[in-house]
Design a protein around this motif. Structure first.
Motif, PDB file in Angstrom:
ATOM      1  N   PRO A 167     -16.928  22.063  25.784  1.00 26.06           N
ATOM      2  CA  PRO A 167     -16.703  20.698  26.194  1.00 26.06           C
ATOM      3  C   PRO A 167     -15.249  20.202  25.755  1.00 26.06           C
ATOM      4  CG  PRO A 167     -18.893  20.679  25.826  1.00 26.06           C
ATOM      5  CD  PRO A 167     -18.489  22.083  25.246  1.00 26.06           C
ATOM      6  N   ALA A 168     -15.043  20.300  24.200  1.00 24.04           N
ATOM      7  CA  ALA A 168     -13.890  19.894  23.495  1.00 24.04           C
ATOM      8  C   ALA A 168     -12.697  20.653  24.135  1.00 24.04           C
ATOM      9  CB  ALA A 168     -14.077  20.283  22.091  1.00 24.04           C
ATOM     10  N   ALA A 169     -12.785  21.864  24.347  1.00 16.39           N
ATOM     11  CA  ALA A 169     -11.619  22.585  25.090  1.00 16.39           C
ATOM     12  C   ALA A 169     -11.188  22.027  26.502  1.00 16.39           C
ATOM     13  CB  ALA A 169     -11.998  24.176  25.510  1.00 16.39           C
ATOM     14  N   ASP A 202     -23.005  16.868  17.399  1.00 24.06           N
ATOM     15  CA  ASP A 202     -22.100  17.614  16.942  1.00 24.06           C
ATOM     16  C   ASP A 202     -21.028  17.847  18.135  1.00 24.06           C
ATOM     17  OD1 ASP A 202     -23.440  18.272  14.560  1.00 24.06           O
ATOM     18  OD2 ASP A 202     -24.426  19.969  15.335  1.00 24.06           O
ATOM     19  N   GLU A 203     -21.578  17.882  19.403  1.00 27.79           N
ATOM     20  CA  GLU A 203     -20.527  17.943  20.369  1.00 27.79           C
ATOM     21  C   GLU A 203     -19.838  16.722  20.581  1.00 27.79           C
ATOM     22  OE1 GLU A 203     -21.719  17.946  24.999  1.00 27.79           O
ATOM     23  OE2 GLU A 203     -22.140  20.044  24.424  1.00 27.79           O
ATOM     24  N   LEU A 204     -20.201  15.672  20.271  1.00 34.68           N
ATOM     25  CA  LEU A 204     -19.567  14.231  20.345  1.00 34.68           C
ATOM     26  C   LEU A 204     -18.421  14.135  19.323  1.00 34.68           C
ATOM     27  CD1 LEU A 204     -22.125  11.562  21.799  1.00 34.68           C
ATOM     28  CD2 LEU A 204     -20.393  12.505  23.144  1.00 34.68           C
ATOM     29  N   ALA A 205     -18.836  14.539  18.128  1.00 38.35           N
ATOM     30  CA  ALA A 205     -17.911  14.588  17.053  1.00 38.35           C
ATOM     31  C   ALA A 205     -16.838  15.641  17.363  1.00 38.35           C
ATOM     32  CB  ALA A 205     -18.741  15.055  15.436  1.00 38.35           C
ATOM     33  N   LYS A 206     -17.219  16.799  17.906  1.00 39.80           N
ATOM     34  CA  LYS A 206     -16.072  17.755  18.039  1.00 39.80           C
ATOM     35  C   LYS A 206     -15.187  17.150  19.008  1.00 39.80           C
ATOM     36  CE  LYS A 206     -15.312  22.783  19.179  1.00 39.80           C
ATOM     37  NZ  LYS A 206     -15.963  23.797  19.360  1.00 39.80           N
ATOM     38  N   SER A 208     -14.442  13.914  19.816  1.00 38.86           N
ATOM     39  CA  SER A 208     -13.881  12.908  18.929  1.00 38.86           C
ATOM     40  C   SER A 208     -12.555  13.376  18.284  1.00 38.86           C
ATOM     41  CB  SER A 208     -14.825  12.089  18.207  1.00 38.86           C
ATOM     42  OG  SER A 208     -15.522  11.370  19.011  1.00 38.86           O
ATOM     43  N   ARG A 209     -12.818  14.540  17.467  1.00 33.85           N
ATOM     44  CA  ARG A 209     -11.913  15.058  16.658  1.00 33.85           C
ATOM     45  C   ARG A 209     -10.744  15.604  17.379  1.00 33.85           C
ATOM     46  NH1 ARG A 209     -16.503  17.527  13.975  1.00 33.85           N
ATOM     47  NH2 ARG A 209     -16.119  19.354  15.007  1.00 33.85           N
ATOM     48  N   VAL A 210     -10.843  15.893  18.741  1.00 38.69           N
ATOM     49  CA  VAL A 210     -10.007  16.543  19.464  1.00 38.69           C
ATOM     50  C   VAL A 210      -8.974  15.400  19.946  1.00 38.69           C
ATOM     51  CG1 VAL A 210      -9.263  17.666  21.724  1.00 38.69           C
ATOM     52  CG2 VAL A 210     -11.032  18.663  20.184  1.00 38.69           C
ATOM     53  N   ILE A 211      -9.715  14.248  20.088  1.00 41.52           N
ATOM     54  CA  ILE A 211      -9.021  13.216  20.781  1.00 41.52           C
ATOM     55  C   ILE A 211      -8.308  12.466  19.670  1.00 41.52           C
ATOM     56  CG2 ILE A 211      -9.414  10.474  21.616  1.00 41.52           C
ATOM     57  CD1 ILE A 211     -12.045  11.727  23.172  1.00 41.52           C
ATOM     58  N   LYS A 212      -8.725  12.560  18.488  1.00 39.18           N
ATOM     59  CA  LYS A 212      -7.863  11.814  17.375  1.00 39.18           C
ATOM     60  C   LYS A 212      -6.807  12.537  17.024  1.00 39.18           C
ATOM     61  CE  LYS A 212     -10.870   8.200  16.187  1.00 39.18           C
ATOM     62  NZ  LYS A 212     -11.449   8.241  17.491  1.00 39.18           N
ATOM     63  N   ARG A 213      -6.841  13.910  17.020  1.00 33.62           N
ATOM     64  CA  ARG A 213      -5.885  14.826  16.780  1.00 33.62           C
ATOM     65  C   ARG A 213      -4.830  14.792  17.873  1.00 33.62           C
ATOM     66  NH1 ARG A 213      -8.203  19.760  16.904  1.00 33.62           N
ATOM     67  NH2 ARG A 213      -7.110  20.179  18.948  1.00 33.62           N
ATOM     68  N   GLU A 214      -5.268  14.783  18.878  1.00 35.38           N
ATOM     69  CA  GLU A 214      -4.266  14.701  20.089  1.00 35.38           C
ATOM     70  C   GLU A 214      -3.603  13.358  20.520  1.00 35.38           C
ATOM     71  OE1 GLU A 214      -2.998  17.949  21.233  1.00 35.38           O
ATOM     72  OE2 GLU A 214      -4.382  18.755  19.683  1.00 35.38           O
ATOM     73  N   LEU A 215      -4.545  12.348  20.397  1.00 34.72           N
ATOM     74  CA  LEU A 215      -4.092  11.111  20.759  1.00 34.72           C
ATOM     75  C   LEU A 215      -4.428  10.117  19.754  1.00 34.72           C
ATOM     76  CD1 LEU A 215      -5.164  11.006  24.535  1.00 34.72           C
ATOM     77  CD2 LEU A 215      -2.854  11.040  23.855  1.00 34.72           C
ATOM     78  N   ASN A 243     -26.862   5.008  17.409  1.00 38.36           N
ATOM     79  CA  ASN A 243     -27.093   5.952  16.228  1.00 38.36           C
ATOM     80  C   ASN A 243     -26.267   7.003  16.230  1.00 38.36           C
ATOM     81  OD1 ASN A 243     -28.668   3.794  15.090  1.00 38.36           O
ATOM     82  ND2 ASN A 243     -30.517   4.845  15.763  1.00 38.36           N
ATOM     83  N   ALA A 244     -26.071   7.456  17.403  1.00 32.73           N
ATOM     84  CA  ALA A 244     -25.264   8.920  17.515  1.00 32.73           C
ATOM     85  C   ALA A 244     -23.800   8.991  17.637  1.00 32.73           C
ATOM     86  CB  ALA A 244     -26.189   9.873  18.579  1.00 32.73           C
ATOM     87  N   ALA A 245     -23.322   7.704  18.507  1.00 31.55           N
ATOM     88  CA  ALA A 245     -22.086   7.649  18.607  1.00 31.55           C
ATOM     89  C   ALA A 245     -21.638   6.207  18.576  1.00 31.55           C
ATOM     90  CB  ALA A 245     -21.864   8.054  20.302  1.00 31.55           C
ATOM     91  N   GLY A 246     -20.266   5.965  18.566  1.00 31.08           N
ATOM     92  CA  GLY A 246     -19.780   4.663  18.271  1.00 31.08           C
ATOM     93  C   GLY A 246     -19.551   3.920  19.554  1.00 31.08           C
ATOM     94  N   ILE A 247     -20.698   3.405  20.232  1.00 29.93           N
ATOM     95  CA  ILE A 247     -20.622   2.821  21.625  1.00 29.93           C
ATOM     96  C   ILE A 247     -19.737   1.567  21.684  1.00 29.93           C
ATOM     97  CG2 ILE A 247     -21.872   1.925  23.597  1.00 29.93           C
ATOM     98  CD1 ILE A 247     -24.254   3.602  22.381  1.00 29.93           C
ATOM     99  N   THR A 248     -18.869   1.414  22.687  1.00 30.25           N
ATOM    100  CA  THR A 248     -18.065   0.269  22.585  1.00 30.25           C
ATOM    101  C   THR A 248     -18.372  -0.571  23.653  1.00 30.25           C
ATOM    102  OG1 THR A 248     -16.341   1.239  24.156  1.00 30.25           O
ATOM    103  CG2 THR A 248     -16.131   1.257  21.656  1.00 30.25           C
ATOM    104  N   GLY A 249     -19.369  -0.111  24.669  1.00 32.93           N
ATOM    105  CA  GLY A 249     -19.922  -0.716  25.929  1.00 32.93           C
ATOM    106  C   GLY A 249     -21.063  -0.058  26.586  1.00 32.93           C
TER     107      GLY A 249
END
Length: 307
Positions: A167-169, A202-206, A208-215, A243-249
């Motif tokens: 999914p990260a790809a 793990d999947e959401l964290a991966k 998120s890392r792609v998003i933070k790195r690219e944008l 608890n698993a993800a930083g939900i904004t809405g």
């Protein structure tokens, strides 16, 4: 049909269930006493407002009744509506000022996640934004095909890989496409596997890392989609995902098909996460931005309000 009419119509089952009981309650009491508060609390719990939230609402109601020296039971109804409207207030706007911005959509299978993404994409496109969908749910069979159908309906572009892909790809390629095509928003679908929380995190964290790195400077919304018909189970799901993800809405779907619309109040009070959209029907424009005052009004006003 106007915004209030849509919400009022969508809340018909909840309102009919709750309002009829309240009408009977307020008409049967000649004075404001503890028995009235106890019966009101029971009605709120039955509308899936939740025990803790119902207790808090009635506690606040007692305080205001005492402070304002209210003796007429009918006046209590107006105070109740005020309190509920206040509880529902929050930051209900989507923050998408960067270009591109990211909307990560999460939630278990069957809650209406794909439909929500399609309707949201259509709304954003109608607002003049260029949208790209990222088919990040590569785990569930046919998830990509379903999102493809909604991409076509909403006239938006889609980036998808083969079933079982990383999914990260997919997200990486969608961000690259958004940069190249000067898109305004990337909406990412994700797999709904709450039963395996470690894998989900793990999947959401991966991703998120792609998003933070690219944008690194992009605005990001993390929207949790919940099915209103599940009542308090939706609150439990929201707690797990929070608890698993930083939900904004939160997006609460299928409100038109349930008498448990009071769960909106419970979610916002107990989890302190704003509801940003509600689903009140099957049509493309039946995903509505959440309006706390209109929602509280629709809960209390009779069926004629929806005409």
């Amino acid at each position: 049909m106007g915004l209030f009419s849509k919400i009022a119509q969508g809340l018909k089952k909840t309102r009919d269930n709750m309002a009829q009981q309240m009408d009977s309650l307020f008409k049967s009491f000649k004075k404001v006493d503890e028995e009235l508060f106890e019966e009101l609390e029971e009605i709120l719990i039955m509308a899936d407002v939740g025990m803790l939230t119902s207790e808090r609402i009635c506690g606040e109601l007692r305080e205001r009744v005492k402070k304002q020296k209210i003796t007429d039971p009918e006046e209590v109804r107006g105070l109740l509506r005020e309190i509920i409207a206040e509880l529902l207030e929050g930051d209900q706007t989507l923050h998408l000022s960067s270009r591109p911005s990211i909307i990560l959509v999460i939630g278990v299978n069957g809650v209406g996640k794909t439909t929500t993404i399609g309707k949201l994409a259509n709304q954003l496109r109608e607002e003049g934004k260029k949208v790209i969908l990222a088919a990040g749910d590569t785990f569930r069979a046919a998830a990509g095909e379903q999102l493809q159908i909604w991409a076509e309906r909403s006239k938006t572009e889609i980036v998808r890989h083969a079933e079982g892909a990383d999914p990260a790809a997919v997200v990486f390629d969608a961000i690259a496409a958004a940069k190249a095509r000067h898109a305004d928003v990337v909406i990412v679908d994700t797999a709904g596997r709450l039963h395996n929380k470690k894998h989900l995190m793990d999947e959401l964290a991966k991703i998120s890392r792609v998003i933070k790195r690219e944008l690194p400077d992009a605005d990001e919304e993390v929207l949790l989609v919940l099915d209103a018909t599940t009542g308090q189970n939706a609150v439990n799901q929201a707690r797990e995902f929070k608890n698993a993800a930083g939900i904004t809405g939160i997006v609460l779907t299928k409100l038109d098909g349930t008498a448990k619309g009071g769960v909106v109040i419970s979610i916002m009070e107990e989890l302190e996460v704003p509801v940003k959209y509600i689903g009140v029907g099957e049509q493309m424009d039946d995903l509505q931005p959440f309006d706390s005052a209109a929602f509280a009004k629709a809960l209390f006003e009779g069926g004629e309000a929806a005409e």
